[in-house]
Motif scaffolding. Structure first.
Motif, PDB file in Angstrom:
ATOM      1  N   GLU A   1       0.839  -1.213   0.000  1.00 33.59           N
ATOM      2  CA  GLU A   1       0.000   0.000   0.000  1.00 33.59           C
ATOM      3  C   GLU A   1       0.871   1.259   0.000  1.00 33.59           C
ATOM      4  OE1 GLU A   1      -3.647   1.104   2.390  1.00 33.59           O
ATOM      5  OE2 GLU A   1      -3.317  -0.997   2.993  1.00 33.59           O
ATOM      6  N   ILE A   2       1.910   1.223   0.851  1.00 29.74           N
ATOM      7  CA  ILE A   2       2.806   2.382   0.964  1.00 29.74           C
ATOM      8  C   ILE A   2       3.503   2.649  -0.371  1.00 29.74           C
ATOM      9  CG2 ILE A   2       4.967   3.191   2.026  1.00 29.74           C
ATOM     10  CD1 ILE A   2       3.957   1.633   4.585  1.00 29.74           C
ATOM     11  N   ALA A   3       3.943   1.580  -0.999  1.00 28.79           N
ATOM     12  CA  ALA A   3       4.639   1.747  -2.282  1.00 28.79           C
ATOM     13  C   ALA A   3       3.691   2.301  -3.335  1.00 28.79           C
ATOM     14  CB  ALA A   3       5.222   0.412  -2.733  1.00 28.79           C
ATOM     15  N   GLY A   4       2.354   2.028  -3.142  1.00 35.29           N
ATOM     16  CA  GLY A   4       1.385   2.421  -4.168  1.00 35.29           C
ATOM     17  C   GLY A   4       0.914   3.863  -4.072  1.00 35.29           C
ATOM     18  N   VAL A   5       1.105   4.537  -2.910  1.00 34.26           N
ATOM     19  CA  VAL A   5       0.557   5.900  -2.807  1.00 34.26           C
ATOM     20  C   VAL A   5       1.395   6.869  -3.644  1.00 34.26           C
ATOM     21  CG1 VAL A   5      -0.391   5.525  -0.504  1.00 34.26           C
ATOM     22  CG2 VAL A   5       1.867   6.564  -0.751  1.00 34.26           C
ATOM     23  N   SER A   6       0.707   7.893  -4.149  1.00 31.24           N
ATOM     24  CA  SER A   6       1.439   8.798  -5.035  1.00 31.24           C
ATOM     25  C   SER A   6       1.478  10.240  -4.513  1.00 31.24           C
ATOM     26  CB  SER A   6       0.823   8.755  -6.429  1.00 31.24           C
ATOM     27  OG  SER A   6      -0.554   9.061  -6.307  1.00 31.24           O
ATOM     28  N   ASP A   7       0.886  10.454  -3.324  1.00 28.49           N
ATOM     29  CA  ASP A   7       1.022  11.805  -2.764  1.00 28.49           C
ATOM     30  C   ASP A   7       1.084  11.728  -1.238  1.00 28.49           C
ATOM     31  OD1 ASP A   7      -1.860  12.342  -1.646  1.00 28.49           O
ATOM     32  OD2 ASP A   7      -2.108  11.454  -3.652  1.00 28.49           O
ATOM     33  N   LEU A   8       1.500  12.830  -0.652  1.00 22.06           N
ATOM     34  CA  LEU A   8       1.750  12.864   0.792  1.00 22.06           C
ATOM     35  C   LEU A   8       0.476  12.656   1.605  1.00 22.06           C
ATOM     36  CD1 LEU A   8       4.333  15.770   0.744  1.00 22.06           C
ATOM     37  CD2 LEU A   8       4.803  13.462   1.575  1.00 22.06           C
ATOM     38  N   ALA A   9      -0.643  13.149   1.100  1.00 25.54           N
ATOM     39  CA  ALA A   9      -1.903  13.012   1.840  1.00 25.54           C
ATOM     40  C   ALA A   9      -2.312  11.545   1.931  1.00 25.54           C
ATOM     41  CB  ALA A   9      -2.988  13.848   1.166  1.00 25.54           C
ATOM     42  N   SER A  10      -2.188  10.805   0.843  1.00 23.61           N
ATOM     43  CA  SER A  10      -2.556   9.380   0.855  1.00 23.61           C
ATOM     44  C   SER A  10      -1.614   8.607   1.771  1.00 23.61           C
ATOM     45  CB  SER A  10      -2.480   8.771  -0.540  1.00 23.61           C
ATOM     46  OG  SER A  10      -3.057   9.631  -1.470  1.00 23.61           O
TER      47      SER A  10
END
Ligand code: DAH
Length: 361
Positions: free
Chosen positions: A17-26
């Motif tokens: 999941e962490i690798a998949g986020v693309s912005d700081l908020a997510s």
């Protein structure tokens, strides 16, 4: 259900999941879901208490490993996202340094100030220092001590502004010339003197060549052997330096001032052709200043012995010489505070005045 997952499975899921986020908020949302007060990892830790003691150690180590791995992955991802955000900003906010700057409004030196600076520079070179006196004067300094007693006809030459009487019968006045600075200088310090006194002066007069307030510069030289030759040499040097004409012709014409004897007026050579005035050329004359040898009565009035001390004095109008040098046709425009006039006739603010002459724009 996260609760049913093994620590290993949980780690794998969260890291994905962490690798998949693309912005700081997510990323922050994932962090709260995992490590927040009610996060899955937090709940896993709390679950330890419910386990039988013999299982706790192994489970505790496994849980810690999950927490460490997840925290570290979040930190790393955060660093990467921060760097990417900075890159994006840098790319977006590029500044074009080749664009011309917007013009800034600059101020100008008023021709009066400029001319005063030039006069002070020239006389400063000759060893004069600057003296000052008040604009609000009394009768004694403005007239009486200058050998202009009460009923002297010369008083009518000055259209004096009087201030309301102070009750003791001695009305103050606005000085009608800078000559009272001579008196103040001689009464306050011992001779010899070599001073100039630029400043404001006032006369109740207003037309195309007169304004109620104007400026003069006074000069005073007193020493033990000062004579008319010094007066001539000094004023000749001054006029040539100020008008920047090396062979400027000068004429010393006999005149009358109550405070000097003999008195003279100084004219400079000029040409008037087709409405144009050229200084230093031709065979015409232009009056420029008043001067003379300081009257013995003035020295006595100031407590100096005329048998020991003599000297000369001079006075000239600052607007007049500014108008002549810089081709300013109307006296009244000096005091109208018109910015367009100032940007035309004013001088650049940052340069130093040269010893002789105006500033290069
Ligand atoms: N005070 C005179 C005036 O305002 C000018 C003047 C003339 C000053 C001769 C002097 C002088 O010192 O010697 O008209």
């Amino acid at each position: 259900m996260a609760d049913l997952e093994t620590p290993e499975k949980l780690t794998v899921d969260l890291l994905a999941e962490i690798a998949g986020v693309s912005d700081l908020a997510s990323l922050e949302a994932v962090r709260i879901r995992a490590l927040g007060q009610n996060g899955v990892v937090t709940r896993l830790m709390k679950g330890l208490a419910a386990l039988p003691p013999e299982e706790r150690k192994a489970q505790g180590q496994a849980n810690n490993a999950v927490k460490r791995a997840v925290s570290q992955a979040i930190e790393t991802r955060k660093g990467a996202l921060d760097a990417a955000a900075l890159e994006a900003r840098l790319a977006e906010e590029r500044i074009d340094v080749t664009l011309p700057v917007r013009p800034e409004a600059t101020g100008f030196i008023h021709p009066i100030s400029q001319t005063m600076d030039e006069l002070m520079a020239i006389f400063g070179e000759m060893g004069f220092t600057v003296a000052e006196g008040p604009d609000v004067e009394d009768d004694f300094h403005n007239f009486t001590a200058l050998n202009i007693p009460e009923d002297h006809p010369a008083r009518q030459m000055h259209d004096t502004f009087y201030l309301p009487s102070d009750g003791a019968g001695t009305a103050k006045l606005l000085r009608t010339h800078t000559s009272p600075v001579q008196i103040r200088t001689m009464m306050s310090t011992p001779p010899p003197y070599r001073i100039i006194a630029p400043g404001r002066t006032y006369r109740c007069d207003s037309d195309i060549t007169h304004t109620p307030m104007f400026h003069q510069i006074e000069g005073l030289v007193i020493d033990k052997a000062t004579h008319m030759g010094h007066l001539k040499g000094c004023l000749e040097d001054f006029c040539r330096a100020y008008f920047e004409v090396d062979d400027l012709p000068l004429r010393f014409r006999p005149s009358y001032f109550p405070f000097t004897e003999p008195s003279c007026e100084v004219d400079i050579g000029c040409a008037r052709a087709g409405g144009e005035l050229r200084i230093g050329a031709g065979d015409d004359w232009l009056e420029i200043l008043g001067a003379g040898m300081v009257h013995p009565n003035v020295l006595v009035n100031c407590g100096l012995d005329p048998g020991v001390w003599q000297g000369f004095a001079f006075g000239l109008g600052i607007e007049r010489v500014a108008m002549l040098k810089y081709g300013i046709p109307d006296l009244r425009t000096f005091f109208e505070s018109d910015i367009r006039w100032l940007s035309h006739y004013g001088f650049a603010a940052l340069d130093q005045p040269s010893l002789v002459g105006g500033l290069a724009r």
